[in-house]
Design a protein around this motif. Structure first.
Motif, short mmCIF file in Angstrom:
data_model
loop_
_atom_site.label_atom_id
_atom_site.label_comp_id
_atom_site.label_asym_id
_atom_site.label_seq_id
_atom_site.Cartn_x
_atom_site.Cartn_y
_atom_site.Cartn_z
N ARG A 127 -4.04 10.73 -3.92
CA ARG A 127 -3.78 10.03 -2.66
C ARG A 127 -2.88 10.86 -1.73
NH1 ARG A 127 -2.50 3.93 -4.09
NH2 ARG A 127 -2.98 3.72 -1.88
N THR A 185 0.84 -1.20 0.00
CA THR A 185 0.00 0.00 0.00
C THR A 185 0.87 1.25 0.00
OG1 THR A 185 -0.08 0.18 2.40
CG2 THR A 185 -1.77 -1.23 1.35
N GLU A 244 -3.55 10.58 2.04
CA GLU A 244 -3.09 9.29 2.57
C GLU A 244 -1.59 9.35 2.84
OE1 GLU A 244 -3.01 4.61 1.12
OE2 GLU A 244 -4.01 6.11 -0.11
#
Length: 129
Positions: free
Chosen positions: A83, A45, A86
């Protein structure tokens, strides 16, 4: 001024033999600037890769008498800028003080196809570090 290039034995090995991970620029007063090559890390990830990168950066800095609080500039390359939050959440776990100067870019791909993030930094090491 003295410049030293290298790969500290106490830090994770670079993913390629074609670059040095750290350039240390010594100044006459005993202080130094550290320029770290872009770092990537394994992980499934973005969060895992980001953590791995910051752990490597921390080890590289430590090998030169510095810490993450000595980071003065960070450049981040993401393969998906949507992203950013994140990535930022993990970054804030490691860079907890006043944020350094920063640039973030979206790129189509990185050195390794599985890499989602690459980070390079500059740190200022006080005299004696």
């Amino acid at each position: 001024m003295q410049i030293t290039l290298g790969n500290p034995a106490s830090a994770p090995r670079p993913l390629s033999p074609y670059y040095s991970q750290v350039a240390r620029v010594e100044h006459a007063d005993g202080s130094a600037l550290l320029y770290l090559s872009g770092q990537i890390a394994e992980g499934a990830t973005l969060a895992a890769q980001t953590r791995g990168v910051f752990e490597t950066i921390d080890a590289l800095l430590e090998a030169h008498g510095a810490t993450l609080t000595d980071v003065i500039n960070i450049r981040t390359y993401l393969t998906d800028i949507s992203r950013l939050e994140e990535y930022g959440a993990v970054r804030r776990e490691f860079l907890t003080g006043t944020p350094p100067t920063s640039m973030t870019f979206e790129v189509s791909r990185l050195f390794r196809p599985e890499a989602l993030v690459e980070i390079e930094i500059v740190a200022a090491v006080p005299a004696g570090g």
